[in-house]
Scaffold this active site. Structure first.
Site, mmCIF file in Angstrom:
data_model
loop_
_atom_site.group_PDB
_atom_site.id
_atom_site.type_symbol
_atom_site.label_atom_id
_atom_site.label_comp_id
_atom_site.label_asym_id
_atom_site.label_seq_id
_atom_site.Cartn_x
_atom_site.Cartn_y
_atom_site.Cartn_z
ATOM 1 N N GLY A 17 -4.348 -0.582 -7.317
ATOM 2 C CA GLY A 17 -2.963 -0.696 -7.764
ATOM 3 C C GLY A 17 -2.886 -1.321 -9.138
ATOM 4 N N GLY A 20 2.926 -4.352 -14.339
ATOM 5 C CA GLY A 20 3.160 -4.669 -15.736
ATOM 6 C C GLY A 20 2.235 -5.742 -16.270
ATOM 7 C CG MET A 21 2.879 -9.457 -15.812
ATOM 8 S SD MET A 21 3.319 -11.123 -15.283
ATOM 9 C CE MET A 21 3.311 -10.935 -13.497
ATOM 10 C CB ALA A 22 -2.297 -8.221 -12.891
ATOM 11 C CB VAL A 24 -4.170 -4.769 -7.487
ATOM 12 C CG1 VAL A 24 -4.600 -5.393 -6.157
ATOM 13 C CG2 VAL A 24 -2.917 -5.450 -8.013
ATOM 14 C CE LYS A 39 -1.161 -8.490 -8.550
ATOM 15 N NZ LYS A 39 0.278 -8.460 -8.235
ATOM 16 C CG ASP A 137 9.221 -9.376 -10.676
ATOM 17 O OD1 ASP A 137 10.246 -8.692 -10.884
ATOM 18 O OD2 ASP A 137 8.078 -8.961 -10.920
#
Length: 653
Positions: A17, A20-22, A24, A39, A137
């Site tokens: 997966g 936006g930030m990381a 997985v 992550k 979030d």
């Protein structure tokens, strides 16, 4: 990343997966033999020092959460990879799908499933809020549904680390904007009610299959959250119970004060609807007293029709023509007297019937926030801070204004909203995180701020370095404010009891040493007549010794029988060259008689080199042992009984 091993134990297997930030990944923990999800922070955020600090701090805080509907965080770390650094979080591996994927597959969810998922999500948020963590979030992408239909909320504490520098126009960020609260869109103060708003949007999407606000850009969508009213969900799905629609609409109110005061109240309402899911006619009357409601207007034409129908049914009596004016006047007079009686009677009867249920609002202006809060809550009312503003008339922390006038009457649990002064002599709190303590104190003192210290252990922050600060950097506070610094004490020191490793295989011993939190030190091979190759014959700490974690343990390991190695290992060549040959040396040793067996070990120290030249267990009834060993002139022999030092015997001097 595939194939890399992080922290010496997490083997990256495949990517599963990304956001936006990381990214997985699925990984295998070699130490505990289980699958985990890792992550990994994207490269563009690694160079943002402020973001990385917040990312690590908030992730560590989120790791303290423990709830069946929250994905467990096992570890947070950083790995050096050449010139780059890899920041990662190790989490529970979930078999299932995201809620977003399920909504796309089914178009929209059933009322029962929506209520069940909403209840579990709210339960996860309740646990986080009680521990002082706001998600910020909440969206279907961050909510996993397991194969057994259990909700698992992810990314707790991570969204809080996002700074303005991380906001882009990518589709990933656009996905978050669809669930932003108005205060997030404005860049204002966020709290637990921001999560409630986002959950309301998620419930709306689950039950209608649509997002309430659409736009061509993130800014367009954000503006709609701030400016436009939401379309009632029953207009898109008439099967939604009125009570559930009321819950959703209350969650997505523009003003934070108009939403649920806390997540626990929301859970109670969801549970109430779940318990009465068969009764779709049920109305939610809980809010009628506390908030303005739109009440259908009475149609004037309907009133006229009702009046005419009533007049037709009445039996008309003949009246004298000259008495009509008097009757009209009398009717008006009676109506006036009746209205006046009702008006004045209302206020008398009102106090008689409801005065006992009302609470007098106190005057909070000029009082310190904590004092005002206690006074309000002691009366059975709610205390809500809606704004904090700079003000020269009131000291920092004092109440400037309140939404209800002093001495007015309100019902129990009514929210009293106040505005708090931040004072006039304000300074911005400098960022001292990751600074040495002395430097941090100097920076704060230079701004006229005072310092309180707290200490805690940290595996990542060096000793006597600031882990975090409260309030955070950038916040405006009055001079003289006390800033709390949490200082690292270094890694937590734990104690372990040294086991007995002699007689065990060296590979098994190494694994056990690491498992205990100790470190494998020097491993030296020595010949031994009694033990096969690979068996531990000596350990640097005796069994039962208390050691601190990270202590190095040295080991001697058997390389097999001694044989003639002392005479044929090449030492004699050196002896011939140096003129100092080894010669036999005889020892006479007396065994302990207070124990059945004694293990004798002799270490030869020759030309600065230590070497085990004899190790054997003897029975007590042997009494005296005579040994003949080889040694050069000037050699010394250390004698150990059961690994306890006995004597050093000088020979050939």
């Amino acid at each position: 990343m595939i194939g890399k091993i992080l922290s010496g134990r997490y083997e990256i297997l495949e990517q599963i997966g990304g956001g936006g930030m990381a990214l997985v990944y699925k990984a295998k923990c070699q130490l505990l033999d289980r699958f985990v999800a890792i992550k990994v922070l994207k490269d563009e955020f690694v160079n943002d020092d402020e973001f990385v600090r917040k990312f690590r701090r908030e992730s560590q805080a989120a790791a303290s959460l423990s709830h069946p509907n929250i994905v467990n965080i096992y570890d947070v770390g950083v790995e050096n990879d050449g010139n780059n650094q890899i920041y990662y979080i190790v989490m529970e591996y979930i078999k299932g799908k995201t809620l977003k994927e399920i909504i796309k597959e089914k178009n929209k969810l059933s009322i029962e499933n929506t209520l069940e998922y909403s209840y579990q999500i709210a339960g996860a948020l309740e646990n986080a809020h009680k521990n002082g963590i706001v998600h910020r979030d909440i969206k279907p992408h961050n909510i996993m549904i397991t194969e057994d239909n259990r909700v698992k909320v992810t990314d707790f504490g991570i969204a809080r680390a996002v700074t303005n520098s991380t906001v882009t126009t990518t589709s990933n960020v656009l996905g978050s904007v669809h669930y932003f609260s108005p205060e997030q869109a404005r860049g204002g103060y966020t709290d637990e009610k921001s999560d409630i708003y986002s959950l309301g949007i998620v419930m709306y999407e689950m039950v209608t299959g649509q997002l309430p606000y659409q736009g061509e850009s993130p800014i367009t969508v954000a503006l709609k959250h701030v400016q436009e009213d939401i379309k009632p969900p029953r207009e898109l799905n008439s099967s939604i119970p009125v009570t559930f629609e009321n819950i959703i609409l209350k969650c997505v109110q523009k003003r934070q004060a108009d939403r649920y005061s806390n997540i626990t109240e929301l859970i109670k309402d969801i549970k109430r609807v779940e318990d009465n899911i068969g009764d779709f006619s049920m109305e939610d009357t809980n809010n009628y007293d506390s908030h303005t409601k739109i009440i259908p207007a009475i149609n004037v034409e309907d009133v006229d029709t009702m009046k005419k129908t009533k007049d037709i049914k009445q039996v008309k009596k003949p009246k004298k023509k000259d008495s009509g004016g008097k009757m009209v006047f009398l009717g008006i007079l009676l109506a006036f007297l009746l209205a006046t009686s009702i008006f004045f009677g209302y206020f008398r009867l009102k106090n008689f019937f409801v005065a006992g249920d009302l609470i007098t609002v106190p005057d909070l202006r000029g009082k310190q926030e904590e004092v005002a809060k206690k006074e309000v809550e002691d009366l059975g009312l709610q205390f809500k801070v809606v704004a904090r503003v700079k003000n020269s008339e009131f000291k920092a922390g004092e109440v400037i204004s309140q939404n209800e006038d002093p001495d007015s009457k309100v019902k129990k649990d009514y929210p009293i909203e106040v505005t708090i002064s931040e004072g006039d002599n304000l300074v911005k709190v400098p960022n001292v995180v990751n600074k040495p303590l002395a430097e941090a104190e100097s920076m704060l003192n230079d701004e006229g701020l005072k310092v309180d210290l707290q200490y805690e252990n940290s595996d990542t922050v060096p000793e006597n370095t600031v882990i975090r600060q409260e309030p955070n950097s950038g916040e405006s506070v009055e001079t003289g404010t006390r800033i709390t610094l949490i200082i690292s004490q270094g890694e937590e020191v734990k104690s372990v009891i040294m086991p007995k490793y002699t007689g065990k295989n060296i590979e098994e011993v190494k694994k056990d040493i690491v498992k205990l939190g100790l470190v494998v030190g020097e491993v030296r091979e020595e010949p031994n007549d009694n033990l096969e190759k690979g068996i531990v014959i000596w350990q640097s700490y005796n069994q039962g010794t208390t050691l601190e974690t990270k202590t190095a343990v040295d080991l001697y390991v058997s390389s097999g029988p001694i044989g003639d190695t002392d005479n044929d290992n090449g030492d004699n060549d050196d002896n011939n060259e140096s003129g100092n040959k080894e010669s036999p040396i005889t020892f006479t040793l007396t065994l302990h008689q207070d124990r059945e067996e004694t293990r004798i070990k002799i270490i030869r120290i020759q030309e600065g080199i230590s070497k085990i030249v004899h190790e054997k267990t003897y029975k007590a009834d042997e009494g005296i042992v005579t040994l003949t060993l080889q040694g050069k002139k000037g050699s010394q022999f250390e004698v150990y009984y059961d690994d306890m030092y006995q004597d050093t015997i000088p020979k050939n001097e």
